[in-house]
Design an enzyme around this catalytic site. Structure first.
Site, short mmCIF file in Angstrom:
data_model
loop_
_atom_site.label_atom_id
_atom_site.label_comp_id
_atom_site.label_asym_id
_atom_site.label_seq_id
_atom_site.Cartn_x
_atom_site.Cartn_y
_atom_site.Cartn_z
N THR A 201 -1.73 -7.35 2.72
CA THR A 201 -0.73 -6.38 3.21
C THR A 201 -1.05 -6.01 4.66
O THR A 201 -2.22 -6.02 5.05
CB THR A 201 -0.81 -5.13 2.31
OG1 THR A 201 -0.31 -5.49 1.04
CG2 THR A 201 -0.03 -3.95 2.86
N GLY A 231 4.67 -1.55 -5.56
CA GLY A 231 3.31 -1.06 -5.33
C GLY A 231 3.30 0.25 -4.57
O GLY A 231 4.30 0.97 -4.51
N THR A 252 -4.25 -0.39 1.83
CA THR A 252 -4.12 -1.71 1.23
C THR A 252 -5.08 -1.80 0.06
O THR A 252 -6.19 -1.27 0.12
CB THR A 252 -4.40 -2.84 2.24
OG1 THR A 252 -4.29 -4.09 1.55
CG2 THR A 252 -5.76 -2.72 2.89
N1 ASP Z 1 -1.14 -2.41 -1.99
C1 ASP Z 1 -0.32 -3.57 -2.17
C2 ASP Z 1 0.40 -3.48 -3.49
O1 ASP Z 1 -0.20 -3.09 -4.45
C3 ASP Z 1 -1.08 -4.84 -2.14
C4 ASP Z 1 -1.97 -4.99 -0.95
O2 ASP Z 1 -2.41 -4.02 -0.35
O3 ASP Z 1 -2.22 -6.14 -0.55
O4 ASP Z 1 1.55 -3.85 -3.54
#
Ligand code: ASP
Length: 337
Positions: A201, A231, A252
């Site tokens: 992300t 998310g 993230t």
């Molecule tokens: N936080 C993001 C999600 O759960 C994923 C990520 O941070 O890569 O959608």
């Protein structure tokens, strides 16, 4: 002889000198920027030298680009959108092109942006045809009476705002197709899906020259997600938050935990109510609270003094920053970086 005109000119000269000093003062207003490109199982051993270099180059270019705009006095929201768009266009990150795939082999993208000046915020969730989810989030913030739009409605709104739709396939990369195959193979063998924690992300926080802080986040979510899963990234307070009274955060990590712990707004609330520094507030959540629940991830955060912190509880987090003193960092792994 000093004529009245000359006296006026001399006065004007003094005035313009003072004015330029105050222009100078504008230039020395504190600015700061920090960004992440995801946290997870990112180790030196698992990366080739070429991969390592490719990430460092884009992280460095992105943070420099944002900082140059802030130096010119650009608005923080403009800078966030511009820098995130650069990262959305890179296949290295799980946002825009290079986004992870859903169970059905599609891409459903989430993004949010928030300004600490007025707590104005916008988000889109589960969009499939929007080339730049962060641009759509900004449009929601600035041109709708709402904070969060999802799915087909968000796509129709984005198109009405002049964001031309794209085919969902433009986001696809071989790497993410292989990741989905692995995920499905393990799932159907009754095994835990791979701990694909190179989340990827992207997120940016800034302090602009007007003294405002802002945050933005853009993501494809998690590999193999189903049933319209959303998310933390587009949820204000969970993955994205900004308030000039405290701090701006982009997160993230494993979104379900970041939603439950309201990570971004909790960091800011701790600063505000406990009167503790940003670094302590953020590290308490990332290093004390989240691990006790088995939650992995990290944040980038900034306050109105230009203090930056980028804690994570995973092996690595793609990250870069330039703080209020002009000190630049570009890093991937843990403390040995
Ligand atoms: N936080 C993001 C999600 O759960 C994923 C990520 O941070 O890569 O959608």
């Amino acid at each position: 002889m000093v004529t009245p005109l000359k006296a006026l000119m001399a006065g004007y000269g003094l005035f313009s000198l003072l004015a330029s000093m105050s222009v100078g003062a504008v230039e020395v207003n504190k600015i700061a920027i920090a960004l992440h490109g995801g946290a997870g199982t990112i180790t030196r051993d698992a990366m080739t030298a070429a991969q390592d270099l490719a990430y460092r180059e884009i992280l460095s270019a992105a943070v420099e680009r944002g900082h140059a705009q802030l130096r010119q006095g650009a608005d923080g929201v403009d800078v966030i959108v511009d820098v995130i768009q650069m990262l959305e266009q890179s296949p290295l990150f799980n946002a825009g092109i290079g986004a992870v795939m859903t169970w059905e082999g599609k891409h459903e993208l989430d993004a949010a942006i928030m300004s600490g000046r007025d707590l104005n915020a916008g988000a889109v969730a589960g969009v499939t045809t929007v080339a730049s989810p962060i641009a759509a989030a900004r449009a929601v913030m600035e041109h709708s009476p709402h904070v969060m739009l999802s799915g087909a409605g968000a796509e129709a709104f984005a198109e009405a705002q002049g964001l031309a739709p794209v085919d969902n396939g433009v986001f696809t990369t071989d790497r993410r197709e292989r990741a989905l195959e692995r995920h499905k193979a393990m799932q159907s063998a009754g095994l835990m899906p791979p701990k694909d924690h190179k989340f990827g992300t992207v997120g940016v926080v800034v302090l602009d020259a007007s003294g405002t802080i802002a945050a933005g986040t853009s993501t494809g979510g998690m590999t193999g997600k189903r049933w319209g899963r959303i998310g933390d990234s587009p949820i204000i307070g969970a993955g994205t938050y900004a308030n000039n009274a405290s701090c701006a955060v982009s997160a993230t990590g494993h979104g379900e935990f970041f939603i439950r712990f309201q990570v971004a707004s909790d960091i800011c609330a701790r600063m505000l109510y406990q009167k503790i520094p940003l670094t302590l507030a953020a590290s308490t959540i990332i290093h004390d609270e989240l691990p006790s629940a088995g939650a992995e991830g990290g944040v980038v955060a900034v306050d109105t003094e230009g203090n930056i912190t980028m804690p994570f509880n995973t092996e690595g987090m793609y990250r870069a920053s330039i703080d209020a003193t002009g000190r630049k960092t570009v890093a991937i792994y843990g403390i040995d970086d």
